[in-house]
Each structure stands twice: as structure tokens, then as C-alpha cells.
Scaffold this motif. Structure first.
Motif, short mmCIF file in Angstrom:
data_model
loop_
_atom_site.label_atom_id
_atom_site.label_comp_id
_atom_site.label_asym_id
_atom_site.label_seq_id
_atom_site.Cartn_x
_atom_site.Cartn_y
_atom_site.Cartn_z
N GLU A 1 0.82 -1.21 0.00
CA GLU A 1 0.00 0.00 0.00
C GLU A 1 0.86 1.26 0.00
O GLU A 1 0.39 2.33 -0.37
CB GLU A 1 -0.94 -0.01 1.20
N GLN A 2 2.13 1.14 0.42
CA GLN A 2 3.04 2.28 0.34
C GLN A 2 3.20 2.70 -1.11
O GLN A 2 3.28 3.88 -1.44
CB GLN A 2 4.41 1.90 0.93
N GLN B 1 0.96 2.18 -3.51
CA GLN B 1 -0.29 2.83 -3.95
C GLN B 1 -0.38 4.26 -3.44
O GLN B 1 -0.82 5.15 -4.16
CB GLN B 1 -1.49 2.04 -3.46
N ALA B 2 0.05 4.46 -2.18
CA ALA B 2 -0.03 5.80 -1.60
C ALA B 2 0.86 6.77 -2.37
O ALA B 2 0.46 7.89 -2.68
CB ALA B 2 0.36 5.77 -0.14
N ALA B 3 2.06 6.31 -2.71
CA ALA B 3 3.00 7.18 -3.43
C ALA B 3 2.50 7.47 -4.84
O ALA B 3 2.49 8.61 -5.29
CB ALA B 3 4.38 6.54 -3.48
N ARG B 4 2.03 6.42 -5.53
CA ARG B 4 1.50 6.63 -6.88
C ARG B 4 0.26 7.51 -6.82
O ARG B 4 0.04 8.33 -7.70
CB ARG B 4 1.16 5.29 -7.55
N GLY B 5 -0.56 7.31 -5.79
CA GLY B 5 -1.77 8.10 -5.63
C GLY B 5 -1.49 9.59 -5.47
O GLY B 5 -2.34 10.42 -5.76
N LEU B 6 -0.28 9.93 -5.01
CA LEU B 6 0.09 11.34 -4.87
C LEU B 6 0.64 11.90 -6.18
O LEU B 6 0.98 13.08 -6.27
CB LEU B 6 1.15 11.51 -3.77
N GLY B 7 0.79 11.05 -7.18
CA GLY B 7 1.27 11.52 -8.47
C GLY B 7 2.74 11.26 -8.72
O GLY B 7 3.28 11.65 -9.75
N LEU B 8 3.42 10.58 -7.77
CA LEU B 8 4.82 10.25 -8.01
C LEU B 8 4.90 9.20 -9.12
O LEU B 8 4.07 8.29 -9.17
CB LEU B 8 5.47 9.68 -6.73
N ASN B 9 5.91 9.32 -9.99
CA ASN B 9 6.04 8.28 -11.02
C ASN B 9 6.77 7.07 -10.42
O ASN B 9 7.15 7.08 -9.25
CB ASN B 9 6.76 8.82 -12.26
N GLU C 1 10.33 7.76 -8.97
CA GLU C 1 10.26 8.56 -7.73
C GLU C 1 9.73 7.72 -6.58
O GLU C 1 10.23 7.79 -5.46
CB GLU C 1 9.36 9.79 -7.95
#
Lengths: 225, 254
Positions: free
Chosen positions: A118-119, A121-129, A132
Motif C-alpha cells: 500500500e506504500q 499505492q499511496a505514493a503513486r496516488g500522490l502523483g509520483l512516477n 520517484e
């Protein structure tokens, strides 16, 4: 009865120091390159496209399942047929880096798999590629749990570097062996050689312990309520 | 604002979402309810592309995010998501958690990000925790930081995936209050929740899911008081019986 005489070592000291320098040089460069290879391969295997995943898996499996000695000779003897001739030290560094890099990528991968998905998903959910996400979120968490096995890989690297003596690199092992054969003093040279390798790897083990302690104090701070 | 056209999602042969078509207006608050494992979370994660759909189209502001040419990273930076398990980054402080995406993705200056982080933390009532690590926060505090982290990207839409399911009743209230404040500012929100009292209070529209399909959608008064579909009626009845305690506490606080 064999008479032990360590004077032969004293006489060979300048040569031994040269050998230590070469071994250190090869090990240091190979460690850095292997770390980078491990990082890239771990990234590709966990987050790459299907074809990149497949390619990096093949790389790891080929390297892991063939002897380092064959890889060394391959780089030193077989590759020049297709490209530029490299000096023995460079060949040694290439083979050692490629070999250790494959193992380090597996170490990283086990750390990455231990990070909650889920880490990601959380990072991708913030728009990080993907890169990143890997760099800033996944890898920093993964490396904390893999310090001990990572240190083992660097220790193995230093010891494995003794194999470069077969492609005419005058590393520590080469000097030890040559001294032993020339003076017919196998006991003295091999005992001292073993201790010298232990001193080099002991330095890595001590550094790893320090880093581990340092991280656990940070983590203590993190969990303190 | 958000439009789904015949969206379906399969995991191998398992159907999770079947032929979903929904329209969500700008500034609307939509609550998604339904039994566990009925596809609510998948529905939410499809909206920002975290889960790729098998079929159908999704539009956000008339941009089709299911098309291959769309830059999904940009879409995600404009659609905030808050998870059940908070998912703060444990190796970063509260400040770093909030500033990471604005600085790296939006290329916001460090100073500007810092001011924004302080403003957002003030808003969720946690300015004093700015230098703490996530492990030092209670569940409710962690979830409020997670909300602040999403808001730091200045999203057009906020998605909430059961934001209070991992919290005890007291913490649930703090988080629900924070979400309620957001709703008053006119943020478009989609909230997957089991908090029926909350859904009823803040939502403009309720969507009831069951087995990967939308069974019924409509204003709260319709879904809760006069459900058209028998499945909806039974679900509402059973949940209200189970959740009496939470509803009760909420009424008390109000």
C-alpha cells in the motif's frame, strides 16, 4: 619438521602492501558498481514492464547459476574477440560487479517485498512516477531491513576478488601465492594472507554493524511515543 | 466532473466491477456504501487509475484517463486518495510526508511547500506534530495527516477509501469532522464508508454497491428511507441494526 619463519613476510612486505592496494581498489570500485547494478535490477524486476522484468530476471539467473571463474575468463578472454581489449584490472572489476550486482539485486528485492504494497499505492496516488516512488518511498524503507545480508555480499565480494589473480592481476592473493611458491613458505604466506583478508572484510562487518545500530537508534526515535 | 461509462474490472475470470456507469458533478459529495468485498474500493482506485480497468471509459474533467495517451501521474496528482490504513511513509516525518509530492511532482519551492504544510496541519489541528514520525501519532492523527498530505497537491477531487474503518469511535469522529469541514469548502469527494450516519449527513448522493454492480443510487433520503430495490432495503436494515452504537455517538456529539 617444518620451521616456521615469519621473516619471509617482512621481506615481502612492500609487495604485500601493493597487493592490498590492488585488492582494495578492485573491491571498492566493484562494490559501488555492484550496488548500482543491484539497485537498477531490483527496480526493473519489481516495477519494470513485463519485458524489462523478464530481461532482468534472465540476467540474475544466468549470473547466479554460472561460476564466477567462467565469467572472469569470459570477460578477459572471450569478449576481446568482439570488442576493445581491456586491461586485467578492468576485466576483474566488470566481472565482479556483474556477479555481485546480481546477488545484491536479490537482497534488495527481498527488502522491497517486505515493504507494504500500500506504500506503493499511496505514493503513486500522490502523483509520483514509478522511479520517484521507488527512490523516495520504497527503497529507503527496504534498505533498512537488508543491511546484514548486504554486508555479507560486500564481504563475499572482497573474498571473491582473489579470483582475479587467475587473469594476471597482481592482487593480494597473487602476491601471497607468488611469495609462497617462490620462497616455498606456504604456511607463513597463507596464514598471513588469511589474516589480511579477514582484516579487510572485518572493516566491512564493523561498518555494517555501526550503520545498523545507527538505523535502530533512529527507529527507536521513530517509535517513541 | 467524474464520469464512468460501462466500466468493468476483471481479475482473471473474477468479475469485480460490472458495467458501472456513474456521473459525479463538481462539488458533489458521493458516498459509496455496500457489503464488504463488493468492489467499492476497486471502484475508487479505478477513478484515479491506481487499478487499471478491463473495459469502459473514465473521464475526469472531460479528460479520458482510461486512454493510453493520458499522463496518469498528472491525473493522480489532481485526484487525492486517502486509504483505510493511512499509508503514511514511516521513514519520513509529518512535514516530509506532506511536502514530498508537492516538491517532487509539482516542483513547488521548499519555502512555499513549508508554508502550505503548516497551513494544512493547522487546518486538521495537528500543527504541533509537524516534526513527528508517523509511528508517534494515534490512528486518528495519522489519518488527518494523510488527508493533509493529499490536500497538499491541491487536488480537484478527493477519494476516501473507508477512511475510518481502522479507527475507534472517538478517532472516527475527529476524522469525520475533518472530512466534513472539507465538504463545506466545496471539494468534490467520493467517500467509501460504512458510517451510515455520516454518509446520510454529508452526501449529496449515495451509491449502493453489491457484487460489483450499482444496485441503486440516489439522494440519502431515498436510499435510507425509501429504497427502491429490495437488496438495498435489506442491507440498510441490517447495517443500521449493527451500527446503532456509532450512529448513537454521532447524534450525541451533534
Amino acid at each position: 619438521m617444518y620451521e616456521i619463519d615469519f621473516n619471509v613476510i617482512v621481506n615481502a612486505l612492500p609487495q604485500l602492501i601493493k597487493g592490498i592496494k590492488t585488492t582494495l581498489f578492485i573491491s571498492l570500485i566493484s562494490s559501488v558498481v555492484a550496488f548500482l547494478i543491484g539497485f537498477v535490477i531490483a527496480f526493473l524486476r519489481t516495477m519494470g514492464t513485463a519485458s524489462l522484468r523478464a530481461a532482468s530476471t534472465i540476467y540474475v539467473e544466468v549470473i547466479r547459476n554460472t561460476p564466477l571463474l567462467i565469467q572472469l575468463y569470459f570477460v578477459y578472454k572471450a569478449l576481446p574477440g568482439f570488442g576493445p581489449h581491456l586491461n586485467p584490472v578492468t576485466c576483474g572489476i566488470i566481472a565482479l560487479s556483474a556477479y555481485t550486482g546480481a546477488y545484491i539485486s536479490e537482497v534488495f528485492r527481498s527488502g522491497i517485498n517486505s515493504v507494504n504494497s500500500e506504500q506503493y499505492q499511496a505514493a503513486r496516488g500522490l502523483g509520483l512516477n514509478k522511479l520517484e516512488t521507488f527512490n523516495l518511498v520504497i527503497f529507503p524503507q527496504a534498505i533498512r531491513v537488508v543491511i546484514p545480508p548486504l554486508a555479507s555480499q560486500f564481504i563475499n565480494l572482497v573474498k571473491n576478488s582473489s579470483l582475479v589473480s587467475v587473469i594476471a592481476v597482481t592482487d593480494l592473493f597473487y602476491i601471497i601465492y607468488k611469495g609462497a611458491v617462490d620462497d616455498f613458505r606456504f604456511f607463513e604466506f597463507f596464514v598471513v594472507g588469511a589474516f589480511l583478508y579477514m582484516a579487510l572484510t572485518g572493516f566491512i562487518a564493523a561498518t555494517a554493524n555501526t550503520i545498523e545500530k545507527f538505523i535502530s537508534t533512529i527507529q527507536e526515535k521513530e517509535v517513541r511515543i | 466532473m467524474i464520469r464512468l461509462e460501462n466500466v468493468s474490472k476483471y481479475y482473471k475470470s473474477l468479475c469485480v466491477l460490472k458495467d458501472i456507469s456513474v456521473n459525479i458533478e463538481k462539488g458533489n459529495i458521493v458516498a459509496v456504501i455496500g457489503p464488504s468485498g463488493c468492489g467499492k474500493s476497486t471502484f475508487l482506485k479505478c477513478i484515479n487509475g491506481l487499478v487499471p480497468v478491463t473495459g469502459g471509459k473514465i473521464f475526469i474533467d472531460e479528460v479520458e484517463i482510461t486512454s493510453k495517451e493520458t499522463d496518469l501521474n498528472k491525473v493522480r496528482s489532481e485526484v487525492g486518495i486517502v486509504f483505510q490504513q493511512f499509508n503514511l511513509f514511516p521513514h519520513l516525518t509529518v512535514r516530509e510526508n506532506i511536502n514530498l509530492a508537492p516538491v517532487k511532482v509539482k516542483k513547488m519551492s521548499k519555502n512555499k511547500a513549508e508554508i502550505q504544510a503548516m497551513y494544512l496541519l493547522e487546518k486538521v489541528g495537528l500543527l504541533d506534530k509537524i516534526n513527528k514520525y508517523p509511528q508517534e501519532l494515534s490512528g486518528g492523527q495519522a489519518q488527518r495527516v494523510a488527508i493533509a498530505r493529499s490536500l497538499a497537491m491541491q487536488p480537484k477531487v478527493m477519494l476516501f477509501d473507508e477512511p475510518t474503518s481502522a479507527l475507534d469511535p472517538q478517532m472516527t469522529l475527529e476524522v469525520l469532522d475533518t472530512i466534513k469541514n472539507l465538504s463545506e469548502e466545496g471539494m468534490t469527494m467520493v467517500v467509501v464508508t460504512h458510517e451510515m450516519g455520516f454518509a446520510r449527513e454529508i452526501a449529496d448522493k449515495i451509491i449502493f454497491f453489491s457484487r460489483g454492480r450499482i444496485i441503486e443510487e440516489g439522494p440519502p433520503c431515498q436510499i435510507f428511507d425509501n429504497p427502491v430495490n429490495i437488496i438495498t432495503e435489506e442491507f440498510i436494515k441490517s447495517v443500521l441494526k449493527d451500527r446503532k452504537d456509532t450512529v448513537h455517538i454521532q447524534k450525541e456529539v451533534r
